[in-house]
Design an enzyme around this catalytic site. Structure first.
Site, PDB file in Angstrom:
ATOM      1  N   LYS A 121       8.284  -6.500  -1.124  1.00  5.41           N
ATOM      2  CA  LYS A 121       7.989  -5.082  -1.628  1.00  5.41           C
ATOM      3  C   LYS A 121       7.421  -4.303  -0.270  1.00  5.41           C
ATOM      4  O   LYS A 121       7.432  -3.336  -1.069  1.00  5.41           O
ATOM      5  CB  LYS A 121       7.223  -5.881  -2.686  1.00  5.41           C
ATOM      6  CG  LYS A 121       5.976  -6.073  -2.013  1.00  5.41           C
ATOM      7  CD  LYS A 121       4.868  -6.840  -2.413  1.00  5.41           C
ATOM      8  CE  LYS A 121       3.576  -7.359  -1.739  1.00  5.41           C
ATOM      9  NZ  LYS A 121       2.878  -6.835  -0.926  1.00  5.41           N
ATOM     10  N   ASP A 122       7.432  -4.766   0.581  1.00  9.79           N
ATOM     11  CA  ASP A 122       7.888  -4.120   1.353  1.00  9.79           C
ATOM     12  C   ASP A 122       8.476  -3.224   1.963  1.00  9.79           C
ATOM     13  O   ASP A 122       8.930  -1.548   3.163  1.00  9.79           O
ATOM     14  CB  ASP A 122       7.073  -4.669   2.792  1.00  9.79           C
ATOM     15  CG  ASP A 122       5.393  -5.269   2.527  1.00  9.79           C
ATOM     16  OD1 ASP A 122       4.927  -4.937   1.573  1.00  9.79           O
ATOM     17  OD2 ASP A 122       4.973  -6.366   2.550  1.00  9.79           O
ATOM     18  N   ARG A 157      -0.144   2.361  -7.678  1.00 13.60           N
ATOM     19  CA  ARG A 157       0.213   1.390  -8.387  1.00 13.60           C
ATOM     20  C   ARG A 157      -1.138   0.288  -9.573  1.00 13.60           C
ATOM     21  O   ARG A 157      -0.934   0.497 -11.050  1.00 13.60           O
ATOM     22  CB  ARG A 157       1.724   0.410  -8.880  1.00 13.60           C
ATOM     23  CG  ARG A 157       2.095  -0.188  -9.297  1.00 13.60           C
ATOM     24  CD  ARG A 157       3.155  -1.346  -9.258  1.00 13.60           C
ATOM     25  NE  ARG A 157       2.554  -2.390  -7.498  1.00 13.60           N
ATOM     26  CZ  ARG A 157       1.656  -3.697  -8.434  1.00 13.60           C
ATOM     27  NH1 ARG A 157       1.149  -3.636  -9.411  1.00 13.60           N
ATOM     28  NH2 ARG A 157       1.109  -4.188  -6.774  1.00 13.60           N
ATOM     29  N   ARG A 158      -1.104  -0.645  -8.954  1.00 10.00           N
ATOM     30  CA  ARG A 158      -2.415  -1.114  -9.723  1.00 10.00           C
ATOM     31  C   ARG A 158      -2.970  -0.115 -10.317  1.00 10.00           C
ATOM     32  O   ARG A 158      -3.904  -0.378 -11.185  1.00 10.00           O
ATOM     33  CB  ARG A 158      -3.612  -1.932  -8.075  1.00 10.00           C
ATOM     34  CG  ARG A 158      -2.308  -3.165  -8.589  1.00 10.00           C
ATOM     35  CD  ARG A 158      -3.083  -4.031  -6.937  1.00 10.00           C
ATOM     36  NE  ARG A 158      -1.831  -4.682  -6.211  1.00 10.00           N
ATOM     37  CZ  ARG A 158      -1.738  -5.853  -5.689  1.00 10.00           C
ATOM     38  NH1 ARG A 158      -2.092  -5.591  -4.639  1.00 10.00           N
ATOM     39  NH2 ARG A 158      -1.252  -7.097  -5.628  1.00 10.00           N
ATOM     40  N   CYS A 217       6.402   2.225  -0.906  1.00  9.71           N
ATOM     41  CA  CYS A 217       5.238   0.926  -1.255  1.00  9.71           C
ATOM     42  C   CYS A 217       4.104   1.911  -1.582  1.00  9.71           C
ATOM     43  O   CYS A 217       3.620   0.950  -2.402  1.00  9.71           O
ATOM     44  CB  CYS A 217       5.040   0.325  -0.473  1.00  9.71           C
ATOM     45  SG  CYS A 217       6.270  -0.547   0.479  1.00  9.71           S
TER      46      CYS A 217
END
Length: 528
Positions: free
Chosen positions: A80-81, A132-133, A245
């Site tokens: 994901k990075d 995103r969170r 990201c």
């Protein structure tokens, strides 16, 4: 392969676990390797938010430079990075199996409030640096506040112990891999269907020089092709939106029962309400492009929606309507009456489990002020019922959330869980009892009809673009006198509602999740 490999990795405990995992996998196929620790920009600069750092590869750039210069043979990354495009001369040669891509909300025990969504108190401060969170959490709990959180996993958890935050959010994969002791906190698991993770979350990527064909061939022995196919959809979505990201973008794809299922969540900013798309397809090919097309600014959305239940102005669906200027006509077409006014305490003591298949069942049961033993566990059908249960300071021990509307699958899973025990079913008169029918013969059942539904005699027709039906009774009430207009689209909540529409020969859309998030996904995904 005769040469000894050098694996480049960051120096955190999690990064070292990941590199050693790959080292051990290589050893299993007879390849010897050693680790080389490399510091990255993301490790060195701790005082800035992630979205303030230059570029997209601030956890990977230095490892890639060492690869290109020949100082290391392969680099192990959290997939994901990684930026979606490799630097010239480098490729991803292999990916690992996928750890659970869920998120965990780790809550200080002084800040727990079971009666609220996510089990955290009003206006709590969450530690996270992920836009995103933030966007997705705010859509579920608009009262929450946020503060940036940096450092390795141990540092982040210690900050929570030091009460610098009320809770922090982490990827479950990292927590699981290093076996962190979180016993002094309250943990809320948020499935990738509820809170959509970062693309490729839970997957390791092995990066090498494109010219190293011998190593590429060797790594195919530890490559997970099935995982590669699903995360390719997620990474392509990320690429199409040209996001990094720090973007408020989540994408998750899985293969289930022979079909590819994908969830996407995208917001303009970390304070913007995110739009979500659910898609199911026989093939992963072209899936990302179809998802991308759903988010085009000129795409038409419905101007009005009719839904057969009341709608709270602060609810998730109400936020979705407000963002897109959708007019809502929300009204139930049925009335509910209790059929009993007292619960038998002896019956309650016999129950090992209580299963609720609807919000109405929960509300009418708790109006009777039941005395539930501590040993008694509670199961509900889906997130909507789970949310209602919280209003009575109870948290579900089983929801079947990850199975969406697959009531047969939920029934089979619940049946295994409660085999040989006693299950109480408070329910409506005449309900289908799908879950009960799935139970094994050695499971004892206490059947308890506690309310009945009566349909309204006269129901005004709706001219809304979309008609949303929440139960078979509401379907019966509406179509007793009304018809569907040309161009009107129908959405059903739950299989029994869908069956009632199907019997009338009408087309419909069935959301994956029988709750407001699933409804918003279904409405946003309609084609006009």
């Amino acid at each position: 392969m005769n040469r000894k490999l050098i694996i480049g990795t960051r120096g955190s405990e999690l990064a070292l676990w990941q590199a050693n995992f790959v080292k051990d996998r290589l050893a299993e196929i007879g390849v010897v390797a050693e680790l080389k620790i490399i510091k990255t920009q993301g490790d060195i600069i701790q005082h800035l938010r992630l979205d303030k750092l230059e570029g997209k590869g601030f956890f990977t750039k230095e490892l890639e430079e060492e690869l290109l210069s020949g100082q290391i043979d392969l680099a192990v990354h959290s997939h994901k990075d990684l930026p979606t495009v490799n630097p010239p001369g480098l490729i991803i040669a292999a990916v690992s199996e996928r750890e659970d891509p869920s998120e965990v909300l780790i809550i200080h025990k002084d800040c727990v409030d079971i009666s609220k969504k996510l089990s955290i108190k009003h206006a709590a401060t969450i530690g996270t640096s992920s836009n995103r969170r933030k966007a997705q959490l705010l859509s579920i709990r608009p009262d929450l506040e946020f503060d940036d959180l940096r450092g390795n996993l141990q540092t982040r958890v210690q900050k929570l112990r030091d009460e610098k935050y009320d809770a922090i959010m982490l990827a479950k994969a990292g927590v699981s891999r290093i076996n962190m002791d979180l016993s002094d906190f309250h943990i809320e698991d948020l499935s990738p269907i509820m809170l959509v993770p970062a693309p490729a979350q839970g997957v390791l990527a092995i990066q090498i020089r494109e010219s190293d064909q011998e190593l590429f061939e060797t790594l195919q022995q530890i490559h997970d092709a099935a995982v590669a196919e699903t995360i390719a959809v997620e990474r392509k979505v990320l690429n199409l939106f040209d996001a990094g990201c720090h973007a408020p973008l989540g994408s998750y794809c899985r293969k289930k029962d022979g079909k590819f299922q994908s969830w996407t969540s995208i917001a303009d900013t970390n304070e913007d309400f995110p739009d979500r798309v659910f898609m199911e397809a026989e093939s992963s090919e072209g899936m990302a492009e179809k998802i991308f097309a759903k988010y085009q600014k000129d795409r038409k959305l419905p101007a009005s929606v009719f839904i057969t239940r009341d709608l709270d102005e602060n609810a998730y669906l109400a936020q979705f309507f407000k963002k897109h200027n959708i007019t809502a006509d929300a009204r139930s077409l049925i009335r509910i009456f209790p059929t009993i006014n007292k619960l038998d305490s002896f019956i309650l003591k016999r129950a090992d489990w209580i299963f609720f298949n609807s919000r109405n069942a929960i509300e009418h049961f708790f109006k009777l002020e039941p005395l539930i033993l501590k040993k008694t566990k509670i199961a509900v059908l889906g997130r909507g019922s789970e949310e209602t249960l919280r209003k009575f300071n109870r948290k579900a021990d089983f929801t079947g959330d990850h199975l969406g509307i697959n009531t047969e699958g939920i029934g089979a899973e619940f049946a295994k869980l409660v085999a040989g025990q006693t299950v109480l079913f408070p329910r409506a008169e005449g309900s289908l009892q799908t879950i009960r029918k799935a139970l094994t013969e050695d499971t004892k059942v206490i059947d308890m009809p506690i309310y009945e539904t009566v349909i309204e005699e006269e129901v005004d027709k709706s001219n809304a673009d979309v008609l949303v039906f929440t139960s078979p009774s509401n379907v019966e009430a509406y179509f007793r006198e009304n018809l569907v207009d040309p161009g009107q689209k129908i959405i059903c909540i739950g299989n029994s509602t869908a069956k009632a529409i199907e019997e009338m020969g009408l087309k419909y859309t069935l959301p994956y999740s029988p709750d407001e998030i699933g409804l918003a996904e279904a409405i946003f995904g309609l084609d006009y």
